[in-house]
Write an enzyme that holds these catalytic residues in place. Sequence first.
Site, PDB file in Angstrom:
ATOM      1  N   GLU A 118       0.843  -1.202   0.000  1.00 62.98           N
ATOM      2  CA  GLU A 118       0.000   0.000   0.000  1.00 62.98           C
ATOM      3  C   GLU A 118       0.875   1.248   0.000  1.00 62.98           C
ATOM      4  O   GLU A 118       1.904   1.298   0.675  1.00 62.98           O
ATOM      5  CB  GLU A 118      -0.894  -0.008   1.248  1.00 62.98           C
ATOM      6  CG  GLU A 118      -1.905   1.119   1.280  1.00 62.98           C
ATOM      7  CD  GLU A 118      -2.790   1.076   2.532  1.00 62.98           C
ATOM      8  OE1 GLU A 118      -3.433   0.035   2.785  1.00 62.98           O
ATOM      9  OE2 GLU A 118      -2.817   2.081   3.250  1.00 62.98           O
ATOM     10  N   ASP A 120       0.345   5.426   0.449  1.00 56.89           N
ATOM     11  CA  ASP A 120      -0.682   6.387   0.879  1.00 56.89           C
ATOM     12  C   ASP A 120      -0.271   7.841   0.743  1.00 56.89           C
ATOM     13  O   ASP A 120       0.832   8.206   1.133  1.00 56.89           O
ATOM     14  CB  ASP A 120      -0.972   6.214   2.386  1.00 56.89           C
ATOM     15  CG  ASP A 120      -1.488   4.840   2.747  1.00 56.89           C
ATOM     16  OD1 ASP A 120      -2.171   4.219   1.930  1.00 56.89           O
ATOM     17  OD2 ASP A 120      -1.193   4.404   3.883  1.00 56.89           O
ATOM     18  N   GLU A 122      -2.229  10.960   2.483  1.00 59.63           N
ATOM     19  CA  GLU A 122      -3.376  11.329   3.306  1.00 59.63           C
ATOM     20  C   GLU A 122      -3.241  12.797   3.687  1.00 59.63           C
ATOM     21  O   GLU A 122      -2.218  13.207   4.233  1.00 59.63           O
ATOM     22  CB  GLU A 122      -3.435  10.480   4.574  1.00 59.63           C
ATOM     23  CG  GLU A 122      -3.839   9.046   4.278  1.00 59.63           C
ATOM     24  CD  GLU A 122      -3.876   8.178   5.522  1.00 59.63           C
ATOM     25  OE1 GLU A 122      -4.893   7.503   5.746  1.00 59.63           O
ATOM     26  OE2 GLU A 122      -2.868   8.178   6.268  1.00 59.63           O
TER      27      GLU A 122
END
Length: 303
Positions: A118, A120, A122
């Site tokens: 994953e 990310d 954010e």
Amino acid sequence: MDPASACRIGRTANRAWGVAAIILSVFVTFIVGQTAHTANGKFDDFYEVTWGHDHVSVVDGGSSVQLALDQVNASSFASKSKYLFGYFSTGIKLVPGNSAGTVTAYYFSSETGDVRDELDFEFLGNSTGEPYVLQTNVFANGIGRREQRIYLWFDPTQELHQYSILWNRNQIVFYVDDYPIRFFENKEDEGIAFPTSQPMGIYASIWNGDIWATQGGAVKLNWTYAPFVSEFGNFEIEGCDTVNNVNCASASGWWAGSEYQNMNAADTSKLKWVQQNYMVYDYCYDTTRYPTPPLDCTHKPAP
Ligand SMILES: *[C@@H]1O[C@H](CO)[C@@H](O)[C@H](O)[C@H]1NC(C)=O
Ligand SMILES: *[C@@H]1O[C@H](CO)[C@@H](O)[C@H](O)[C@H]1NC(C)=O
Ligand SMILES: *[C@@H]1O[C@H](CO)[C@@H](O)[C@H](O)[C@H]1NC(C)=O
């Protein structure tokens, strides 16, 4: 012909060559730029709404989409396909004004639970006038805990800025516009997992993260300011699409080319500029969490 006019002609010819060279270089830049940025796909070309269908508005003739969060629902979208290596970019314009407690997320995931890969981005909202934080993370084979946080050098709520990932067998680079903000090298030879086999989908969402997002959870989301809306556009996906088996022949894509295998000197100095001026948190220097810095923190110097 007198020497002065010969000289003049020579100068003109030189200037002509200079102009030709500039035109050529602009043209080359354009071509290379085009290869790297065939951007501006429509939302529907790549993505579909996955949550809060009535909180999602497709705008600008399908080239942008707005995700809203209010007291009734959050919203999200996801790519229709999955990808193994490539270059992926999305323009994002974040919730303006009071965005405290909101989290706008743009991430890549293999969605394989305990062994997931994953990547990310954010965006942690804030009270009016206070800075957003961009938190990034990398999970490989289920191992994450690699948060980094930066402030941005522009107001991310005014217009779309590009947030991108370059992913090949050798490295993963996170970009904000043309600035690399992070890279993760393949160090499998040192026993550190690196995403090389699990295709990832691309996801975006807006949700209530006020238990942790803003000033460590101290500032809560205030529904008076709802709906909170983040906009996404300038969609670009160039990668091996494993669902439709497109661009998957080994080394078929430009993103696998030798010039993309390592950070070059220009990118390295841009990254340093970001780290020196905008970095708020780096797991590599969190000695409470990691008395010995994780092995993936010790990067090889750029060539
Ligand atoms: C939120 O969105 C989902 C998916 O579109 C929908 O199934 C659900 O009913 C919505 N919730 C509410 C409270 O409207
Ligand atoms: C919000 O603003 C405060 C005060 O300027 C700052 O310390 C914090 O890092 C900002 N961002 C978040 C997500 O809390
Ligand atoms: C939410 O914002 C409104 C408008 O600024 C303010 O009057 C209210 O006190 C805020 N609520 C909370 C819980 O801070």
